[in-house]
Design an enzyme around this catalytic site. Structure first.
Site, PDB file in Angstrom:
ATOM      1  CB  SER A 116       2.340   6.034   6.862  1.00 33.41           C
ATOM      2  OG  SER A 116       2.591   7.365   7.260  1.00 33.41           O
ATOM      3  CB  CYS A 148      -1.372   2.530   8.404  1.00 33.51           C
ATOM      4  SG  CYS A 148      -2.425   3.850   9.053  1.00 33.51           S
TER       5      CYS A 148
END
Lengths: 129, 241, 122
Positions: free
Chosen positions: B130, B126
């Site tokens: 995250s 990502c």
């Protein structure tokens, strides 16, 4: 420009997500606090994470999901910025905790003095039993 | 996660070692939490609910999903077309479960299962923060959260994978999955040779968290993630258009 | 970055028992693009909030799947859920993102999701 988010770009241009001025209370904890890795080694404990980590995670999620006092993305961006600067020498998850406290103080969600006095109360409670 | 104490040979539990010292960090965590509750940022009940949820999380359901998919072609088809439905069979209900019953900003209910082939290797990141499929894979490892991994994987995937010990030949294409909207992803890696005749339990054991993120591939005999040191980002990435 | 303050009560009612993004199913209308379409990411202004990553802007890509309907992240951050859009899974060739990506790995790709407002015909 940066391959990651706008936030990274801003940080590299000198526009910070969060006020990076050190906070005296957190500086004391950063320099004197004993991190889990050290304690676990000393006491022969094999759990890789401190027992409070799960509580910290719950606090982070609850702060975002309940009254939305500190939205997740903003906290994570600030944590990234603080982890790369003020708290870069602190291991994880201690670093996540310091970053959370830092973000909360800078936003006025808690006050530094109030946090210091609450820490003293908690410490007395935990050590008096 | 905490290790469960195991029964000793004579049926009694050996004393689990404890840290007999109150650290400043432990005190800080409690103080922050208590003040947040007193100020109404969340309630004690909210916090209890979230803690319970965190305690249930781990990578085992995702490992089991992969093992089942290896053994059952019909289930594999379901997994790659409807990850949320397939999750039910490994005990994960993305929709009707604690703590919110509709997914949270970090746990939206759209699991996608990315199937590797002999010519295509998936790896998940990502780049935004995250995002991670927590309900089925647990909390993300620290390296997954670092800007180093998040910035570099999109730009230099083969170099980053090599740092994890995964060298891919040029005839295998790498697909980086950037998970920054409402889908969450796990990788369904290739079943390795040498696992013929294995049970679902045996197979699930070699599907480690790192295999499910895509930075490792399953190998007979390997049941743990490799230790990975965390470095700050060394190559800031420059954009060309 | 400015703060977004959510009143989640409405969202909770809508999403409970259905899931998010499932709760927006059927609300986006007909999709503009289909699987296999060649599109390009628009470089829209994003003064306040976006999940559209800088590295995708202006880049060509292919629609791999229509994944779900949802308000765009740029609206949802402000609690504006009135206009759900189709979300597309998009595949970019690494060469199109980074011109100096090694020729030996010409078929390496990046896949990510974006909402319809970010796409135009290539």
């Amino acid at each position: 420009m940066n391959a990651s988010s706008k936030n990274d770009t801003n940080a590299e241009n000198g526009e910070h997500m969060v006020d990076l001025t050190p906070i005296a209370l957190l500086e004391t904890i950063r320099s004197h606090g004993r991190v889990w890795g050290e304690l676990a080694a000393q006491y022969g404990v094999t759990n890789p994470d401190p027992p409070w980590k799960v509580n910290l995670e719950a606090t982070c999620d609850a702060l975002s999901a309940e009254a939305c006092a500190l939205p997740l993305l903003e906290r994570r961006s600030e944590e990234d910025e603080l982890s790369a600067s003020l708290y870069s020498n602190v291991p994880f998850p201690e670093r996540q905790l310091l970053a959370l406290a830092h973000s909360m103080i800078k936003r006025g969600l808690v006050d530094e003095k109030e946090l210091a006095s609450r820490m003293k109360q908690v410490h007395d409670r935990l050590t008096s039993a | 996660m905490a290790k469960k104490p195991t029964e000793g040979e004579h049926g009694h539990r050996p004393p689990a070692p404890m840290v007999d010292e109150v650290s400043d960090f432990e005190v800080l965590e409690m103080a922050v939490r208590e003040l947040a509750i007193e100020k109404g940022l969340f309630s004690a009940e909210d916090h209890r609910r979230w803690t319970e949820y965190m305690d249930t999380l781990g990578p085992l359901p995702a490992a089991r999903l992969v093992a089942k998919a290896w053994l059952d072609p019909a289930y594999k088809k379901l997994a790659v077309t409807d990850g949320v439905k397939a999750s039910l069979q490994v005990g994960i209900d993305w929709v009707n479960s604690m703590p919110t019953n509709f997914g949270t900003p970090s746990d939206y209910c759209n699991l996608r299962v990315l199937e590797d082939t002999p010519k295509l290797k998936h790896v998940v990141v990502c780049t935004l923060c995250s995002c991670y499929p927590r309900p089925i894979l647990g909390q993300s490892p620290e390296w997954y959260r670092t800007p180093n991994y998040r910035r570099r994987l999109v730009r230099w995937p083969r170099q980053v994978l090599a740092e994890f010990g995964l060298q891919l030949p040029p005839d295998v294409d790498v697909r980086v999955e950037d998970s920054n909207q409402k889908s969450r992803f796990i990788v369904l890696p290739m079943r390795p040779a040498g696992t013929e005749g294995w049970t679902e339990d045996q197979l699930a054991e070699i599907v480690t968290r790192d295999c499910l993120i895509g930075v490792a591939v399953p190998k007979p005999g390997v049941t743990a993630n490799a230790k990975r040191p965390v470095h700050p980002a060394v190559h800031p990435v420059h954009h060309d258009h | 970055m400015s703060k977004s303050h959510h009143d989640r009560t409405h969202h909770v009612k809508k999403a409970t028992g259905k899931g998010d993004p499932q709760c927006f199913k059927g609300e986006a209308g007909p999709p503009k693009f289909k699987v296999g379409d060649h599109v390009r990411i628009k470089d829209l202004p994003d003064l306040f909030y976006t999940r559209c990553q800088v590295y995708t802007r202006g880049a060509p890509c292919t629609v791999a799947a229509l994944v779900y309907e949802s308000p765009a992240a740029e609206d949802e951050a402000w609690d504006n859920t009135d206009k759900p859009e189709w979300f597309y899974s998009l595949i970019f060739r690494q060469k199109d993102l980074w011109p100096d990506y090694p020729e030996a790995y010409a078929n390496d790709t990046v896949e990510t999701e974006l909402s319809e407002r970010w796409l135009e015909k290539a």
